[in-house]
Write an enzyme that holds these catalytic residues in place. Sequence first.
Site, mmCIF file in Angstrom:
data_model
loop_
_atom_site.group_PDB
_atom_site.id
_atom_site.type_symbol
_atom_site.label_atom_id
_atom_site.label_comp_id
_atom_site.label_asym_id
_atom_site.label_seq_id
_atom_site.Cartn_x
_atom_site.Cartn_y
_atom_site.Cartn_z
ATOM 1 C CG HIS A 1 40.542 40.322 39.889
ATOM 2 N ND1 HIS A 1 40.632 39.055 40.421
ATOM 3 C CD2 HIS A 1 41.546 40.428 38.969
ATOM 4 C CE1 HIS A 1 41.658 38.415 39.858
ATOM 5 N NE2 HIS A 1 42.234 39.227 38.977
ATOM 6 C CG HIS B 1 34.345 36.395 40.736
ATOM 7 N ND1 HIS B 1 34.682 35.762 41.909
ATOM 8 C CD2 HIS B 1 35.511 36.800 40.173
ATOM 9 C CE1 HIS B 1 35.994 35.776 42.059
ATOM 10 N NE2 HIS B 1 36.524 36.397 41.013
#
Length: 278
Positions: free
Chosen positions: A194, A236
């Site tokens: 992303h 993440h």
Amino acid sequence: MPSSHTVRARARERNSVLSRPEFLSLNQPLRSGGGPPESRGGARRPGPIKHQTSQPSEEPVEPSKLPEEDCMLLNPSFKGIAKNSLLAIDICLSKRMGICAYTYSSCGGCRSMVSLMSFTGHGITWIIGTLLCLTRSNTLAGQEVLVNLLLALIVDVLTVAGVQRLVKRRGPWEMMPSLLDCVAMDLYSFPAAHASRAAMVSKFLLSHLVLAVPLRILLVLWAVLVGMSRVLLGKHHLTDMVCGFALGLLHFSLLETVWLSSSTCQTIISIGTFSWSF
């Protein structure tokens, strides 16, 4: 009764037999310490006399030292210590920042809003949106920009998925990927897909669209928030997000190098819509 002369003769014969070299070992007294046996065919020879000294007979044996290169392999290097320390800091900070990882987390009530922000940077979302805009566009310039953007998105998805397959780094929290993540092949943590996509798209729009200053600021802020949303959701690490931003800028530079012309874009559109003329 044998005579005395006969007894003395037998004694001399017995002594002469025992004095032979092969029978000398029978005349030697037994030793208490198990020394080496005498040779059977030869007489015992006196060895050299050793003079006693004041020093002890046995010296202490020093332990064997390892070679210098082996010692260097056993001890961690400064580079290894620094790398492990940075990784530990990264994991610790990423876990602390995952405040929306679960509904029972400290900021679990904001999880839906953060997930919506993360959804705006999803690859499937941008690819479908670009295809819809391409079908509605009627200008050659607009179609040229959209085809190149679509190409950049596809390259970004495939590149990030390939790097993730090679590294196979897990996120700070053990989570199963969602259905959209599986479709976009976003299964691992490094790099953040992303963040890469948000950086590439924002740089692309800033370079090829004429926007006012407030919109430019909002676009940059959107890219940063998309990357941070993945860290807040526990998907993440911080280093994954930073490397994702760097990879997205690299994708934009690659796109500018292989920019497709308007005629090439029209050929791709005609092939994609099966509207070429024979």
